[in-house]
Each structure stands twice: as C-alpha cells, then as structure tokens.
Design a protein around this motif. Structure first.
Motif, PDB file in Angstrom:
ATOM      1  N   PHE A 122       3.742   4.807  -6.553  1.00 36.31           N
ATOM      2  CA  PHE A 122       4.224   4.251  -7.809  1.00 36.31           C
ATOM      3  C   PHE A 122       3.211   3.310  -8.461  1.00 36.31           C
ATOM      4  CE2 PHE A 122       8.047   5.193  -5.267  1.00 36.31           C
ATOM      5  CZ  PHE A 122       8.678   6.079  -6.137  1.00 36.31           C
ATOM      6  N   ALA A 123       1.938   3.471  -8.139  1.00 35.96           N
ATOM      7  CA  ALA A 123       0.914   2.605  -8.725  1.00 35.96           C
ATOM      8  C   ALA A 123       0.872   2.726 -10.238  1.00 35.96           C
ATOM      9  CB  ALA A 123      -0.459   2.946  -8.133  1.00 35.96           C
ATOM     10  N   ASP A 124       1.187   3.917 -10.748  1.00 32.17           N
ATOM     11  CA  ASP A 124       1.119   4.126 -12.199  1.00 32.17           C
ATOM     12  C   ASP A 124       2.416   3.747 -12.909  1.00 32.17           C
ATOM     13  OD1 ASP A 124       2.584   6.155 -11.041  1.00 32.17           O
ATOM     14  OD2 ASP A 124       1.817   7.733 -12.362  1.00 32.17           O
ATOM     15  N   ARG A 125       3.425   3.310 -12.146  1.00 30.05           N
ATOM     16  CA  ARG A 125       4.718   2.998 -12.755  1.00 30.05           C
ATOM     17  C   ARG A 125       5.110   1.534 -12.607  1.00 30.05           C
ATOM     18  NH1 ARG A 125       9.045   7.470 -10.998  1.00 30.05           N
ATOM     19  NH2 ARG A 125      10.253   6.223 -12.504  1.00 30.05           N
ATOM     20  N   LEU A 126       4.412   0.818 -11.739  1.00 32.61           N
ATOM     21  CA  LEU A 126       4.751  -0.579 -11.492  1.00 32.61           C
ATOM     22  C   LEU A 126       3.550  -1.469 -11.783  1.00 32.61           C
ATOM     23  CD1 LEU A 126       6.619  -0.230  -8.056  1.00 32.61           C
ATOM     24  CD2 LEU A 126       7.676  -0.531 -10.303  1.00 32.61           C
ATOM     25  N   ASP A 127       3.723  -2.472 -12.614  1.00 26.48           N
ATOM     26  CA  ASP A 127       2.674  -3.472 -12.741  1.00 26.48           C
ATOM     27  C   ASP A 127       2.816  -4.476 -11.598  1.00 26.48           C
ATOM     28  OD1 ASP A 127       4.700  -5.316 -13.448  1.00 26.48           O
ATOM     29  OD2 ASP A 127       4.371  -5.016 -15.590  1.00 26.48           O
ATOM     30  N   ASP A 128       1.907  -5.433 -11.526  1.00 21.14           N
ATOM     31  CA  ASP A 128       1.907  -6.346 -10.387  1.00 21.14           C
ATOM     32  C   ASP A 128       3.185  -7.180 -10.318  1.00 21.14           C
ATOM     33  OD1 ASP A 128      -0.513  -5.348  -9.662  1.00 21.14           O
ATOM     34  OD2 ASP A 128      -1.684  -7.115 -10.228  1.00 21.14           O
ATOM     35  N   ALA A 129       3.728  -7.558 -11.462  1.00 23.60           N
ATOM     36  CA  ALA A 129       4.961  -8.345 -11.466  1.00 23.60           C
ATOM     37  C   ALA A 129       6.129  -7.530 -10.933  1.00 23.60           C
ATOM     38  CB  ALA A 129       5.262  -8.844 -12.881  1.00 23.60           C
ATOM     39  N   GLN A 130       6.221  -6.252 -11.332  1.00 24.67           N
ATOM     40  CA  GLN A 130       7.301  -5.397 -10.842  1.00 24.67           C
ATOM     41  C   GLN A 130       7.116  -5.079  -9.365  1.00 24.67           C
ATOM     42  OE1 GLN A 130       6.534  -2.376 -13.837  1.00 24.67           O
ATOM     43  NE2 GLN A 130       8.555  -2.744 -14.766  1.00 24.67           N
ATOM     44  N   MET A 131       5.877  -4.847  -8.959  1.00 26.44           N
ATOM     45  CA  MET A 131       5.610  -4.610  -7.538  1.00 26.44           C
ATOM     46  C   MET A 131       6.036  -5.819  -6.713  1.00 26.44           C
ATOM     47  SD  MET A 131       4.328  -2.573  -5.148  1.00 26.44           S
ATOM     48  CE  MET A 131       3.177  -1.404  -5.875  1.00 26.44           C
ATOM     49  N   ALA A 132       5.742  -7.008  -7.206  1.00 23.91           N
ATOM     50  CA  ALA A 132       6.127  -8.228  -6.505  1.00 23.91           C
ATOM     51  C   ALA A 132       7.639  -8.327  -6.375  1.00 23.91           C
ATOM     52  CB  ALA A 132       5.574  -9.447  -7.234  1.00 23.91           C
ATOM     53  N   GLN A 133       8.370  -7.947  -7.426  1.00 21.55           N
ATOM     54  CA  GLN A 133       9.829  -8.005  -7.377  1.00 21.55           C
ATOM     55  C   GLN A 133      10.390  -7.006  -6.372  1.00 21.55           C
ATOM     56  OE1 GLN A 133      10.137  -7.392 -11.624  1.00 21.55           O
ATOM     57  NE2 GLN A 133      10.993  -9.456 -11.941  1.00 21.55           N
ATOM     58  N   LEU A 134       9.849  -5.789  -6.347  1.00 16.76           N
ATOM     59  CA  LEU A 134      10.340  -4.782  -5.407  1.00 16.76           C
ATOM     60  C   LEU A 134       9.993  -5.157  -3.973  1.00 16.76           C
ATOM     61  CD1 LEU A 134      11.649  -2.092  -4.743  1.00 16.76           C
ATOM     62  CD2 LEU A 134       9.482  -0.943  -5.317  1.00 16.76           C
ATOM     63  N   VAL A 135       8.760  -5.579  -3.748  1.00 21.08           N
ATOM     64  CA  VAL A 135       8.343  -5.985  -2.402  1.00 21.08           C
ATOM     65  C   VAL A 135       9.178  -7.174  -1.917  1.00 21.08           C
ATOM     66  CG1 VAL A 135       6.440  -7.031  -1.101  1.00 21.08           C
ATOM     67  CG2 VAL A 135       6.019  -5.045  -2.562  1.00 21.08           C
ATOM     68  N   SER A 136       9.390  -8.133  -2.792  1.00 21.60           N
ATOM     69  CA  SER A 136      10.193  -9.301  -2.418  1.00 21.60           C
ATOM     70  C   SER A 136      11.615  -8.888  -2.063  1.00 21.60           C
ATOM     71  CB  SER A 136      10.218 -10.317  -3.561  1.00 21.60           C
ATOM     72  OG  SER A 136       8.924 -10.824  -3.806  1.00 21.60           O
ATOM     73  N   TYR A 137      12.178  -7.960  -2.823  1.00 20.72           N
ATOM     74  CA  TYR A 137      13.540  -7.478  -2.544  1.00 20.72           C
ATOM     75  C   TYR A 137      13.626  -6.849  -1.161  1.00 20.72           C
ATOM     76  CZ  TYR A 137      17.665  -4.485  -2.723  1.00 20.72           C
ATOM     77  OH  TYR A 137      18.853  -3.854  -2.417  1.00 20.72           O
ATOM     78  N   LEU A 138      12.692  -5.969  -0.840  1.00 15.68           N
ATOM     79  CA  LEU A 138      12.704  -5.300   0.461  1.00 15.68           C
ATOM     80  C   LEU A 138      12.551  -6.300   1.593  1.00 15.68           C
ATOM     81  CD1 LEU A 138      10.424  -2.266  -0.458  1.00 15.68           C
ATOM     82  CD2 LEU A 138      12.898  -2.206  -0.093  1.00 15.68           C
ATOM     83  N   ARG A 139      11.669  -7.266   1.420  1.00 14.23           N
ATOM     84  CA  ARG A 139      11.438  -8.260   2.464  1.00 14.23           C
ATOM     85  C   ARG A 139      12.639  -9.199   2.616  1.00 14.23           C
ATOM     86  NH1 ARG A 139       6.216  -9.707   3.957  1.00 14.23           N
ATOM     87  NH2 ARG A 139       6.507 -11.910   3.391  1.00 14.23           N
ATOM     88  N   GLN A 140      13.310  -9.509   1.515  1.00 12.08           N
ATOM     89  CA  GLN A 140      14.473 -10.392   1.583  1.00 12.08           C
ATOM     90  C   GLN A 140      15.693  -9.676   2.160  1.00 12.08           C
ATOM     91  OE1 GLN A 140      14.738 -11.535  -2.506  1.00 12.08           O
ATOM     92  NE2 GLN A 140      13.197 -13.154  -2.337  1.00 12.08           N
TER      93      GLN A 140
ATOM     94  N   ARG B 218       0.822  -1.212   0.000  1.00  9.37           N
ATOM     95  CA  ARG B 218       0.000   0.000   0.000  1.00  9.37           C
ATOM     96  C   ARG B 218       0.858   1.265   0.000  1.00  9.37           C
ATOM     97  NH1 ARG B 218      -5.278   1.265   3.829  1.00  9.37           N
ATOM     98  NH2 ARG B 218      -5.690   3.319   2.926  1.00  9.37           N
ATOM     99  N   ILE B 219       1.926   1.283   0.775  1.00 10.50           N
ATOM    100  CA  ILE B 219       2.781   2.466   0.826  1.00 10.50           C
ATOM    101  C   ILE B 219       3.459   2.701  -0.514  1.00 10.50           C
ATOM    102  CG2 ILE B 219       4.915   3.372   1.824  1.00 10.50           C
ATOM    103  CD1 ILE B 219       3.998   2.157   4.501  1.00 10.50           C
ATOM    104  N   ILE B 220       3.938   1.629  -1.144  1.00  9.33           N
ATOM    105  CA  ILE B 220       4.581   1.784  -2.455  1.00  9.33           C
ATOM    106  C   ILE B 220       3.568   2.241  -3.492  1.00  9.33           C
ATOM    107  CG2 ILE B 220       5.789   0.572  -4.302  1.00  9.33           C
ATOM    108  CD1 ILE B 220       6.999  -1.266  -2.142  1.00  9.33           C
ATOM    109  N   ARG B 221       2.360   1.725  -3.447  1.00 12.25           N
ATOM    110  CA  ARG B 221       1.332   2.116  -4.411  1.00 12.25           C
ATOM    111  C   ARG B 221       0.892   3.564  -4.215  1.00 12.25           C
ATOM    112  NH1 ARG B 221      -3.636   0.069  -4.036  1.00 12.25           N
ATOM    113  NH2 ARG B 221      -4.145   0.240  -6.241  1.00 12.25           N
ATOM    114  N   GLU B 222       0.615   3.938  -2.969  1.00 10.29           N
ATOM    115  CA  GLU B 222      -0.043   5.210  -2.687  1.00 10.29           C
ATOM    116  C   GLU B 222       0.910   6.318  -2.301  1.00 10.29           C
ATOM    117  OE1 GLU B 222      -2.984   4.474   0.299  1.00 10.29           O
ATOM    118  OE2 GLU B 222      -3.829   2.752  -0.756  1.00 10.29           O
TER     119      GLU B 222
END
Length: 325
Positions: free
Chosen positions: A279-297, A256-260
């Motif tokens: 970044f909701a208008d700049r990231l599709d779901d696949a890219q969001m998943a990659q960024l979120v996964s990176y931060l969590r890892q 939510r924070i990355i999107r909004e």
C-alpha cells in the motif's frame, strides 16, 4: 577435506585468502570435523556449475582483504570443535550446536557494533538489511506467546499463529528448516525457549480505544483478508490478533510489510500464503502512522502512537538498505 574445514572454521579460503565474515565463520568456528567432512562429501556429489565469481564491489577500504586480518585478530574466535558442556543433556547439546553453530542464528539475530562484530546479548535482536531480526531469547519469545508446539510448527512449515516466514527467513525455511528431521527442530526449540513458561498466542491489547482513523484504514485495507477482529483465514491469510509483528518495539517490519506487501508463496508441509498487496502508493506517511499505531495498540501492546516523521525515517532506512543490497 582440510581446505573445507579451514574455510568453515578458520576463515581461510584455498590459497590463503581471507574470507569476509559474510561467510559466518565466527559461528562456524565450532563446527565438528565430522560435519565439515559430510558437507564436503555432499558438495562433491553435486553436478558442477560453470559460473564466474561476482567481482568485489565493496568500496574502499572494505575492498582491501588484508584489512580482514585485523578484524579477525579482534573478533574471530579460535577454531575449536563443539563439545557438550559438563552434564549437558544430549538434546540440549544438539540444540545449542544447531542454533549457535550450524544454524548460525546469531549472525542475524545478535546486535552488532559499528565494526559489524556481534556484541551485546546473544540473540537479542538486530536490524539487518532493512528488517528486524527479532529477539530470540527465551523471555522475549515467551512474552510474544511462542510455545514449543508453535515454534516447531513455524520452523517446519513456515506458519504459526504468531506469523509467517518473511524477508530473509523465507529462504531459511525453503533451504533449511523445512528439511530438518523433527528431532532437530525440537532440539532447536528447546534451545530457544529453554523451558520458559508461556501463556501461548494471545492478543496484547492496551487499555482505551484505538485511533478511529486507524480503525477505518484497517477496515478498508486489511479486514477483507484478516477479518474485522484480526482472526485471519486458515491456510490463507495470517491472524493479526496473535501476530508478533505488531508486538516488536521497533515497527520497521510492520511498516515494510504494509508498504511492500508479501508475494503469494508455497511454504512447506502443504501450507501456502496468499498474496498481500503493498500500500505504498495508497498511504502517505501520516496515514501509515495511523494504521501502524492502530495495529500496535489493538494487538501489539503498545500504547504510544507512531509519529509520521518516524514512518518517514523508517522508509528512508528501508530504501537505503534496499539500495545497498
């Protein structure tokens, strides 16, 4: 005075109308009469405002107030003024009263059943209004690196190495905790941490190399403010290497924070947070998943990546909550 005491503790409004439990009488049932009288005195000292009540927009059968009587019969505790436990230290009793009664922290942070009754472990966390109200039990707070000093600072100013007040906690800071005396904040912290040992705010990296595409997305979108190593900028952008948002099992807040994004806002005690774009208008779901996964890892201690279809599911969950609100 009696009417206000009944409203706070016994769920009955003037005229005998049942209140909906959005008024947290399940927690306020233990408010002391001295505190309800003090609230009455303060409210009566405020300038009146002429404003009509908002019409009831709940859908059937929830718009039928008499149904609340059944809910109350099942879930509402009897009104009973708070009393310290046997041999309970005064600061411990004060903290328990502030957290469980006046602060009603459990109303958001305790899991709820399908009938919206608080169930399960007290303060064990709950997704509400499209955001995670995280687990506040002592072990969970310690695992995420909260110390007493950091939690005191967070409640007083809205900012700590573990993050910044966002979502529905920002009004709590603005209208409540930032105005509390230090001894009350210390009592709350003592209640929440319960003497739990903690290593302090430290990154929770997992073994191995985080996803390269997620790393590039981070460098392109986030590192300008948060730094390539996630250290942030003092009094401007929060550190990510000790931020608890990436540590939660449920990634909904991170998504939510990355999107909004987050609006620029004055916090308290001179602290301020700069705006973060969404970044909701700049990231599709696949890219969001990659960024979120990176931060969590890299900083959240989660080895398993977040799938793109999970991002889609979370996005729909957030949108439904926003539409309902």
């Amino acid at each position: 005075l009696d009417a206000l005491a009944d409203t706070l503790a016994a769920r009955v409004a003037p005229g005998g109308r049942n209140l909906y439990p959005a008024m947290p009488y399940v927690s306020y049932h233990a408010i002391t009469r001295a505190d309800s009288d003090a609230l009455y005195a303060w409210l009566m000292a405020q300038a009146p405002v002429e404003k009509p009540n908002t019409p009831n927009r709940l859908i059937p059968p929830f718009n039928l107030r008499f149904g609340i009587s059944l809910w109350n019969a099942l879930y509402r505790p009897d009104a009973a003024p708070f009393q310290p436990a046997t041999n309970e230290a005064p600061e411990g009793a004060r903290g328990r009263y502030l957290v469980d009664v006046l602060g009603h922290c459990g109303e958001c942070h305790t899991p709820r059943s399908l009938t919206y009754a608080m169930t399960g472990a007290h303060l064990a966390g709950n997704v509400i209004e499209g955001a995670l109200a995280p687990n506040l039990t002592p072990g969970a707070l310690a695992q995420r690196g909260w110390t007493a000093d950091d939690l005191n600072r967070f409640l007083a100013s809205g900012l700590a190495p573990q993050g910044v007040m966002t979502f529905r906690m920002f009004p709590v800071l603005s209208h409540s905790t930032s105005h509390m005396p230090p001894e009350d904040i210390s009592a709350i912290t003592g209640r929440l941490l319960a003497g739990q040992d903690t290593p302090g705010p430290v990154p929770r990296a997992v073994a191995g190399t985080p996803d390269a595409t997620g790393h590039q997305l981070y460098l392109g979108l986030c590192a300008g403010c948060h730094g390539p190593d996630g250290t942030g900028q003092t009094h401007s952008s929060v550190p990510l290497n000790t931020n608890t948002t990436a540590m939660f099992d449920d990634p909904i807040n991170l998504v939510r924070i990355i999107r909004e994004g987050v609006e620029a806002r004055d916090l308290a005690q001179g602290e301020r947070m700069q705006a973060m774009p969404g970044f909701a208008d700049r990231l599709d779901d696949a890219q969001m998943a990659q960024l979120v996964s990176y931060l969590r890892q890299r900083w959240g201690g989660h080895a398993d990546p977040v799938a793109a279809d999970r991002i889609t599911q979370i996005t729909r969950q957030i949108d439904r909550a926003e539409a309902a609100h």
